[in-house]
Every structure is written in structure tokens, then in C-alpha cells.
Design an enzyme around this catalytic site. Structure first.
Site: not given
Length: 172
Positions: A29, A103, A127
């Protein structure tokens, strides 16, 4: 460095010194540092920052033989809105008219599209769990503090967790 790491993994498998995750590609990420890679937190305001060192979680995966091969999109500063000025929305590979959710959107999209078998996400308010559920994946929000957050842009230092995501519980 992925080509060199893959060649080293092949050598280790051949000579019997393979580590537990030898040669497994993974996504990271875009708020988690990967040495030598741009890490933008999904924002134009960060410019084109390049991480100097690996986040602890990335370093530990590398030490186990895993190979980071892509930085995955996130919502701006991991705030969780579907539209992102830098990347746009990451659509769900199962239904391109829908968002992947949360996210860790790029990590979920990459896993569901079978680009990588493993990805790192972060979870402050869902998330890892939401995109995993919406994309038919499995994600773990570890116990707070179990996975060190060093090298990770923080949204809320009292709530942030780093965790793995994969296509199944067996993979995790």
C-alpha cells in the site's frame, strides 16, 4: 530489484536454502515505505517522494524471501473516500462498476485481479476488512502493535494497524 531478488529465490530453491516465503511476490500500500520506490500516500502534495529504507513490515517480508513488486494505490492519506485526485478510483475486478472499498483499495484490486498473491494493507477504521469483503478476499487486522508501524504514514497512531491481505485464509 525484483529481477535480482527472483533470480536469488530461484538459486535458493535449487540449493535447498529457501526461506518460508521464498519468491512470493507482494504488493505494498502506498503509505508503506519500500526502499527505492516512490511512496506518495495517494496525494499530489507529497510530490514524488522516494523511500530511503523499508518499513519494518516490508523488511520482515523480504527477510522471509518475499519480493515487493508493486506499490498499490490508496485513497489520499488513507482516508477512505472512493475518488482520489492522484489515482482515481480503483474499480473492483469482480464488477468494474463498483469500488474496491476502503483505503487499501489498490491492494484489494491487485489481489482480486490476481496480479500478486499477497499484499500489505493498513486498517484504521476498516481499510483491510472492507476491501477484503467487497473483493472476495481475506485480510487480517492484527492485534494493535503486533506489526510495527515504523516506515508507515500514520492516519491515527492510536488506531492504525498493518496487516496482510490475500485471496484466501489458507494463503494467509
Amino acid at each position: 530489484g525484483a529481477d535480482e531478488a527472483a533470480a536469488d529465490a530461484t538459486r535458493r530453491w535449487c540449493d535447498g536454502t529457501a526461506r518460508p516465503l521464498e519468491g512470493v511476490f507482494f504488493g505494498v500500500k502506498d503509505i508503506i515505505d519500500v526502499a527505492g520506490a516512490p511512496v506518495t500516500a495517494g496525494s499530489h502534495t507529497t510530490g514524488d517522494r522516494v523511500a530511503v529504507t523499508d518499513a519494518t513490515a516490508v523488511a520482515r517480508l523480504r527477510a522471509a524471501g518475499a519480493i515487493p513488486v508493486l506499490i498499490t494505490a490508496t485513497t489520499e492519506f488513507a482516508c477512505g473516500a472512493p475518488r482520489n485526485a492522484r489515482y482515481g478510483a480503483v474499480t473492483n475486478p469482480w464488477d468494474r462498476s463498483r469500488w474496491t472499498g476502503g483505503s487499501s483499495t489498490g491492494s484489494a484490486g491487485a489481489l482480486a485481479a490476481r496480479l500478486v498473491p499477497l499484499a500489505l494493507g493498513t486498517d484504521t477504521g476498516g481499510s483491510i476488512r472492507v476491501p477484503s469483503a467487497l473483493c472476495n478476499l481475506t485480510g487480517i487486522k492484527p492485534t494493535y502493535g503486533l506489526v510495527p508501524r515504523t516506515g508507515v504514514a500514520s492516519l491515527s497512531w492510536t488506531l492504525d494497524h498493518i496487516g496482510p491481505m490475500a485471496r484466501s485464509a489458507a494463503d494467509l
